[in-house]
Every structure is written in C-alpha cells, then in structure tokens.
Design a protein around this motif. Sequence first.
Motif, mmCIF file in Angstrom:
data_model
loop_
_atom_site.group_PDB
_atom_site.id
_atom_site.type_symbol
_atom_site.label_atom_id
_atom_site.label_comp_id
_atom_site.label_asym_id
_atom_site.label_seq_id
_atom_site.Cartn_x
_atom_site.Cartn_y
_atom_site.Cartn_z
ATOM 1 N N ALA A 117 -1.114 0.890 -25.987
ATOM 2 C CA ALA A 117 0.076 0.184 -26.470
ATOM 3 C C ALA A 117 1.223 0.300 -25.470
ATOM 4 O O ALA A 117 1.899 -0.695 -25.163
ATOM 5 C CB ALA A 117 0.501 0.739 -27.831
ATOM 6 N N ILE A 202 -3.208 2.079 -40.089
ATOM 7 C CA ILE A 202 -1.862 2.125 -39.487
ATOM 8 C C ILE A 202 -1.957 2.049 -37.971
ATOM 9 O O ILE A 202 -1.193 1.322 -37.321
ATOM 10 C CB ILE A 202 -1.124 3.403 -39.931
ATOM 11 C CG1 ILE A 202 -0.856 3.365 -41.438
ATOM 12 C CG2 ILE A 202 0.189 3.563 -39.170
ATOM 13 C CD1 ILE A 202 -0.229 4.630 -41.985
ATOM 14 N N SER A 206 -0.385 -1.119 -35.850
ATOM 15 C CA SER A 206 0.755 -0.853 -34.967
ATOM 16 C C SER A 206 0.419 -1.118 -33.502
ATOM 17 O O SER A 206 1.158 -1.811 -32.787
ATOM 18 C CB SER A 206 1.250 0.584 -35.153
ATOM 19 O OG SER A 206 0.195 1.497 -34.908
ATOM 20 N N LEU A 209 -0.369 -4.891 -32.932
ATOM 21 C CA LEU A 209 0.848 -5.701 -32.861
ATOM 22 C C LEU A 209 1.543 -5.543 -31.512
ATOM 23 O O LEU A 209 2.081 -6.513 -30.960
ATOM 24 C CB LEU A 209 1.809 -5.313 -33.996
ATOM 25 C CG LEU A 209 1.421 -5.784 -35.404
ATOM 26 C CD1 LEU A 209 2.407 -5.240 -36.428
ATOM 27 C CD2 LEU A 209 1.392 -7.314 -35.462
ATOM 28 N N ALA A 210 1.548 -4.318 -30.971
ATOM 29 C CA ALA A 210 2.175 -4.099 -29.659
ATOM 30 C C ALA A 210 1.455 -4.878 -28.570
ATOM 31 O O ALA A 210 2.090 -5.518 -27.715
ATOM 32 C CB ALA A 210 2.179 -2.606 -29.334
#
Length: 323
Positions: A117, A202, A206, A209-210
């Motif tokens: 990420a 989670i 997360s 999405l990054a």
Amino acid sequence: MVCKCLHIKLPLELIVNSNDLLFFNKILFGLFIVISICSFFYINCVLLFTLRSKPVFCETSRFILLFNLLFADTFQQVPNLLLYILACFNMTIPFDACGFLVLLCLATDLISPLTLAVMSVERYVAICLPLRHATIFTVSSTGMVIAVVWAFSFIHILIRVFMLVHTFTIIPFNPHMNDFCSKEAMFFAPIFNDFEKVYASILFVSVGLAIIGSYVGVALVATSASTDKASARKVLQTLLLHLIQLCLVLTSSMFSTIIIVIARTVRRLTILRIYNVCFVFLSILPRCLSALIYGLRDQTIRPVLMHNLCCGGRTSVFLNKSR
C-alpha cells in the motif's frame, strides 16, 4: 467363499498401493517445494544484497520500501519451509516450539500488504505530485513509515497472543500437540476464526483501496499532455501487479479454509496434490513476486541484479585467470 476372499483381498492390495503412492507423492512434491523455496530464497537474498550494494538504492524511498518488503517475504520463507516439512512427514513438536514457528510466520504476515500500500502511494506521488515527491518521501519519512508498519505487525502478534492466553484460561493447556504444527492447530478456538475474517476483510479493503486509488489517480494524470506517458504506463503496470500480489497474499490467509472445503469432495491423494499446488501458488509465489516485479522490470536494479546472479562469480574467475 471365493467371492468373499477376493472381496477382502482386493481392498487390502489397493490400500497398500495407495499408501505407497501417497508416500511417493509426498517425497516428490516435498523435493519440488524445497527446491522452489530455496531457489526463491536465493534470488531474494541476492536482491537484498543488491539493494545494499549502491548508495542510490539506500537513498531512494522506493528502493528502501522494496528492501523492507523483500526482507519480510524472505524472512517468512524459513519458518514456512520448516512447517511444511513437519506437516509433510507428520512430525509433532511441543506446543511452545510450534507457537514460536507460527508466530515467526505471522510476524511478517502483515508487513507485505501494508508495504504494498505504501509503495503504491509512493508511485502515485511520484507521477501525480512530482515536485513534492522529494519532500514527502525522504529517507527519514520512509523510515518512519516502515517503523509504523512493523509496529502494526507487532500489535497484530500481541492481539493473537492475548487471545491465546485467554483461551487457555477456559480450556486446559496441553503442552503436547496431537497433530502436526500449523497455524490452525495453534489457534484452534472459534474466536480465532472470527478474528481472521475481520482481520482479512479490513486489511483487504484498506490496502485494496490504497492501490486502486493510486491506480485511478495515475490513470487520470496519464491522460494529460504534460505527463510522461512511458513512465505513467509503467507505473500503472506496477500498480496492477501490486493488486494481483495483494490478492494472492490475502488469499493465502484463507489457505486452510480452501483446503478444508476441497477435502470434503476428493480423495486423500488428490487433496495432497492440491495442497502442494496451493502451497506453492498461495504461500510461496506471492512472497517472491517482488523480485520479479522490481528485479527484472526496473532498469536501475536489473543490470546489478543480473550481474550478482550470473556474472559476478564468472567475472571474478576470469579476472583471476587473466592475472
């Protein structure tokens, strides 16, 4: 009577042949996986050495992040290989030793997706905010980000340890394991299954999405006339590979669930083959893609890496002969 004797004798022969075939498959797949892990381990170690061989690699943020990613992936291969060998030969070890090996695997389990990420965001800043990239991703700020990533991993381990201690306040502690060492045998309580689902969800959302946000941002900037099209296209390819790598890494967290579901419908020999294939493609390969993504595609790393992999020893031999 003859029919009954044949009826009894035939299954016994099949059982003997099946056990021999199962043992042969264990040895064959075991050698294949050990050789695969050792090969990837060697390549990763050479790339780690390469990333510390020149000042440019030690002073550039994306190479520092790559070193952190490679270090975590390479470190995880050692306990992974030990756990596989123990499982392959049905060897049992004390609970404490099993816990140590499993926690070593889990210690770097969170490092890879979080580092992916950060690397995606770094590539986004490099393309979309080139003038601010040098001030945002400095050596010190990159080091702080890596420290935060390792802190999250340490917290993840602490949560599992506290949950395990709480489990043994309810269930009597048995220092001797009845089955071979694995994460599933170590964290056997139902609460760990719920924790695994929440943790994987989670993390996937997360980090996904990054990476997707960085991909969309770079894709939008790539349409402008002032952007370097070749650099933007290469970054888009790298981000797409990061997304594939993320999917494989997070799928490996559901490795045991996939095997359990398949085991209900196939024979033992078939499940052994499926287990070995899934182990290679879900547990080993995702941890080795970084060397392929950066080691072979990056124009700065590739010459030095190929020299260290192939030509370093040969050139030294030729130089010694010429002297």
